[in-house]
Design an enzyme around this catalytic site. Structure first.
Site, PDB file in Angstrom:
ATOM      1  N   THR A 310      50.780  56.189  55.487  1.00 55.19           N
ATOM      2  CA  THR A 310      51.158  54.790  55.709  1.00 55.19           C
ATOM      3  C   THR A 310      52.545  54.678  56.337  1.00 55.19           C
ATOM      4  O   THR A 310      52.768  53.885  57.254  1.00 55.19           O
ATOM      5  CB  THR A 310      51.167  54.008  54.378  1.00 55.19           C
ATOM      6  OG1 THR A 310      49.830  53.851  53.937  1.00 55.19           O
ATOM      7  CG2 THR A 310      51.778  52.624  54.541  1.00 55.19           C
ATOM      8  N   HIS A 428      42.356  51.623  49.271  1.00 55.65           N
ATOM      9  CA  HIS A 428      43.045  52.923  49.280  1.00 55.65           C
ATOM     10  C   HIS A 428      42.249  53.885  48.413  1.00 55.65           C
ATOM     11  O   HIS A 428      41.668  53.484  47.410  1.00 55.65           O
ATOM     12  CB  HIS A 428      44.467  52.742  48.723  1.00 55.65           C
ATOM     13  CG  HIS A 428      45.357  53.940  48.891  1.00 55.65           C
ATOM     14  ND1 HIS A 428      45.174  55.110  48.193  1.00 55.65           N
ATOM     15  CD2 HIS A 428      46.443  54.138  49.688  1.00 55.65           C
ATOM     16  CE1 HIS A 428      46.107  55.978  48.558  1.00 55.65           C
ATOM     17  NE2 HIS A 428      46.895  55.417  49.462  1.00 55.65           N
ATOM     18  N   ASP A 489      45.742  51.779  59.244  1.00 57.38           N
ATOM     19  CA  ASP A 489      46.856  52.728  59.332  1.00 57.38           C
ATOM     20  C   ASP A 489      46.429  54.166  59.545  1.00 57.38           C
ATOM     21  O   ASP A 489      47.081  54.917  60.242  1.00 57.38           O
ATOM     22  CB  ASP A 489      47.798  52.592  58.120  1.00 57.38           C
ATOM     23  CG  ASP A 489      47.133  52.850  56.779  1.00 57.38           C
ATOM     24  OD1 ASP A 489      45.887  52.820  56.701  1.00 57.38           O
ATOM     25  OD2 ASP A 489      47.868  53.069  55.791  1.00 57.38           O
TER      26      ASP A 489
HETATM   27  C1  GP9 Z   1      51.539  52.392  48.910  1.00 58.44           C
HETATM   28  C2  GP9 Z   1      50.765  52.445  50.136  1.00 58.44           C
HETATM   29  C3  GP9 Z   1      49.974  53.712  50.281  1.00 58.44           C
HETATM   30  O1  GP9 Z   1      52.610  51.547  48.815  1.00 58.44           O
HETATM   31  O2  GP9 Z   1      51.296  51.894  51.236  1.00 58.44           O
HETATM   32  O3  GP9 Z   1      50.450  54.675  51.135  1.00 58.44           O
HETATM   33  P1  GP9 Z   1      49.521  55.885  51.631  1.00 58.44           P
HETATM   34  O4  GP9 Z   1      49.130  56.672  50.409  1.00 58.44           O
HETATM   35  O5  GP9 Z   1      48.313  55.295  52.281  1.00 58.44           O
HETATM   36  O6  GP9 Z   1      50.339  56.658  52.574  1.00 58.44           O
HETATM   37 MN    MN Z   2      47.879  54.081  53.947  1.00 58.88          MN
END
Ligand code: GP9
Ligand code: MN
Length: 717
Positions: A310, A428, A489
């Protein structure tokens, strides 16, 4: 109490007893800090267990060093001194945390201004009555000293035994590290956040970790000079893709709203999941955007993230520079490098106010520090929203519908034009824990992999959250005044799981190839420009690095004035070379080089014996991709923007505070009076919070959980 008075002198009679006493006191104080002062955000028994364990190994190692000393006075002096240092570090962090919700890093210590902001004049205000707990041992000690109860042990501690203590503490530390890595793989290489390191390894280890990172960054940085800008600027001016007249400036002056679609892949767009002969459209709302004439949609837009996931996506979207080859740029450099990110550029050129909304802890990916360097006026993190419970959140934060709903009261007080980013989380990994209650109903896929099975339901939840937010934008009139950019993302289903996904997307698990893995790196990228009628689906090959120049040109800002390595995706001059962060990996309309193999992009056919001309062509692409990464890395690791003079005034990150942001917004609104452009002011000082409505899955689809809109009968099959 009486017992303690008797016991303590007895235990302390021996040197080892003294060491263990100090260790125990330090351990107890740390636990106090962990559970009273810090928000470690631990979940479950395992994480708490590691947190309770982690003060011991490093403290024993350090205080235990004194055991090697023969001289009585020096031994007691050194052991106490090490203890005092550990305590001072703990206590300063506890105080600092109250103001900054973060731990003291080396760069904070070096940047004296922010240290004094945290620990100087304001520090007194930060003390609380409960802090007496931190000093209880000193009171007991003074009491014992007065009563002459303290005796010293003149006998030096056995050398071998001292060594055993050292070895034992190192072993304990290894166990601690091992347990932490199980809980969070790649903890040290990816960094994640200061909170993650502290709760896994403790404060002294965090200091060591941070020092090492700071040292590495400093080494690269101090070797760089203004001269290094020359080749980078040359690359950027040669590589610049001039704007497309048809689109340049069409969104000038509008609010910019970014919606970060967590882990959403392009294959989900227009996809229908088949369960028991019924078709379930996963993202009906996003699909409608994708096909709308008011949307610039991209069908070959790739994520270009590496270990920073992310954070890498955010870095690219906000600065048009890549994340690092190792770890996360935001974690390692984000809080210290001079950067010219979208919020700062838009503030300077268009008077934009900026904010991020995200339902996780602000320290994750070092956002709280990086956002200041990017010029974000506000950062509404978890602390601004509904308290998280098992029902409304999961390990990565608050569920998206609630995050959007809770954001409204802050969004409506932002001065327009604004640049606002909403970072969703519910879709997620592991895709199985974020939906409960009324949100359950979208069917699970039926594969051997639970992660894949849950993915479509959380993606559907994300879709309906985004729809709810769009409905709100329309209801308030913000919609027409904004340009809304949505992007996925990075992948949600990792390459190792893809063979299991294959049958769901009409592919064969047996013949699944790296070419197909590469194609699955596509993520959605859509720019909604309400009122525009000449949108459509573009098949230009591009990626996250290109988002900022594309946006800038839509807003009527020429991108060539900045150190940005991406290219406007609407420009006819776009090279269509998508460089992946792993060297030698790239995708173009003609060739795909992925996992060490070369393919024709159109057919997926592997090229095992390329002829001369193919080789030359591929080599040229490889070089172009590597030049782009090289230019970006030089800027990032050399902190080159600090030498740049392109007319953009430097940014003073210390003027931003992400505490009490609503008060700050209201103060500005009040000061501006009738000049205030916030939605709230324009709405006759009436809140729009009630206009946000986010019905649950069951409210939308009935309690049976079957899809009513797109189901087709299986009888014809
Ligand atoms: C947590 C989120 C996740 O704040 O943005 O990040 P990721 O695990 O997808 O890199
Ligand atoms: Mn992410």
């Amino acid at each position: 109490m009486k017992k303690l008075k008797e016991l303590l002198p007895r235990v302390m009679k021996t040197r080892i007893g003294f060491v263990f006493t100090l260790l125990t006191i330090y351990w107890l104080k740390t636990l106090w800090a962990y559970f009273v002062d810090f928000n470690l955000d631990t979940k479950g028994f395992y994480q708490n267990f590691i947190a309770v364990l982690n003060p011991i190994p490093t403290a024993l190692l350090l205080i235990g060093l004194a055991l090697y000393i023969k001289n009585t006075k020096v031994f007691y002096g050194l052991a106490s001194f090490i203890y005092l240092l550990l305590f001072a570090w703990l206590f300063s962090n506890a105080i600092y945390y109250r103001e900054f919700s973060d731990y003291i890093s080396i760069s904070t210590i070096m940047a004296t201004s922010s240290v004094s902001a945290g620990l100087g004049e304001a520090a007194l205000k930060l003390f609380r009555v409960w802090d007496l707990v931190y000093f209880l041992d000193f009171i007991v000690l003074i009491f014992l000293a007065v009563r002459k109860k303290i005796v010293t042990d003149q006998r030096p501690f056995n050398k071998r035994a001292s060594f055993a203590i050292t070895a034992f503490s190192i072993m304990l530390f290894s166990v601690n590290l091992f347990l932490a890595e199980i809980d969070r793989p790649e903890l040290l290489s990816r960094g994640f956040s200061n909170t993650y390191i502290v709760r896994a390894l403790g404060l002294p280890a965090f200091l060591g970790y941070n020092a090492n990172q700071t040292y590495n960054a400093h080494r690269d940085r101090s070797g760089a000079t203004a001269e290094d800008l020359v080749p980078v600027q040359e690359y950027i001016s040669q590589h610049y893709a001039t704007p497309n007249d048809q689109y340049f400036g069409i969104a000038k002056g509008r609010n910019v709203i970014y919606i970060h679609l967590e882990s959403l892949q392009q294959f989900v767009i227009d996809y229908k999941l088949q369960v028991d002969g019924l078709d379930y459209e996963v993202t009906p709302f996003l699909n409608s955007l994708y096909h709308s004439n008011s949307t610039l949609s991209f069908s070959n837009f790739f994520n270009q993230v590496k270990a920073g996931k992310t954070s890498d996506a955010e870095t690219m979207i906000e600065t048009s520079l890549f994340g690092l080859n190792q770890g996360s740029f935001m974690v390692q450099y984000g809080g210290t490098n001079t950067q010219q990110a979208a919020p700062h550029i838009l503030d300077q050129l268009g008077g934009y106010t900026s904010a991020v909304f995200h339902g996780n802890a602000g320290s994750f990916w070092n956002r709280n520090n990086t956002y200041k360097q990017w010029g974000y006026n506000y950062f509404f993190d978890q602390s601004y929203f509904t308290e998280q419970t098992e029902e409304n959140s999961f390990q990565y934060g608050l569920n998206d519908k609630i995050m959007f709903a809770d954001s409204i009261e802050y969004l409506e007080h932002m001065q327009q034009p604004f640049y606002a980013k909403f970072i969703t989380v519910s879709n997620h990994y592991p895709y199985t824990t974020s939906l409960i209650g009324d949100e359950i109903g979208f069917p699970l896929a039926d594969t051997d992999d639970e992660t894949i099975n849950g993915y479509f339901a959380t993606a559907n939840y994300l879709d309906s959250s985004v729809k709810a937010f769009f409905d709100y934008l329309k209801a308030t009139g913000l919609y027409e005044k904004s340009v809304i950019v949505l992007y996925g993302d990075h992948y949600g289903i990792s390459n190792s799981r893809n063979p299991d996904l294959a049958p769901l997307i009409g592919k064969d698990s047996e013949t699944w190839s790296d070419y197909e893995n590469a194609m699955l790196q596509r993520v959605p990228y859509m720019i909604v420009v309400p009122g525009m009628t000449n949108g459509g689906i573009f098949d230009t090959y591009g990626g996250e690095i290109d988002a900022l120049p594309t946006l800038e040109h839509l807003l009527g800002i020429k991108a060539d004035n900045y150190l940005q390595v991406g290219q406007d995706l609407l420009s006819p001059e776009n090279d269509q070379i998508v460089a992946m962060r792993t060297s030698g990996t790239f995708i173009t309309p003609k060739y795909t080089s992925y996992a060490g193999k070369l393919y024709y992009t159109e057919t997926g056919l592997e090229i095992t014996n390329p002829d001369e001309s193919t080789l030359a062509e591929v080599e040229a692409i490889r070089e172009a991709a590597s030049a782009q990464l090289k230019a970006s890395d030089a800027i990032q690791t050399g902190d080159l923007i600090r030498f740049l003079d392109n007319g953009l005034p430097p940014l003073d990150a210390s003027k931003f505070s992400y505490i009490d942001s609503l008060e700050a917004e209201l103060a500005i609104e009040k000061e501006l009076g009738s000049q205030s452009t916030s939605l709230y002011s324009q709405n006759g000082n009436k809140s729009t919070v009630d206009l946000f409505k986010a019905p649950s899955y069951q409210e939308l689809n009935g309690t049976t959980g079957t899809d009513t809109s797109t189901s087709t009968s299986s009888s014809g099959q």
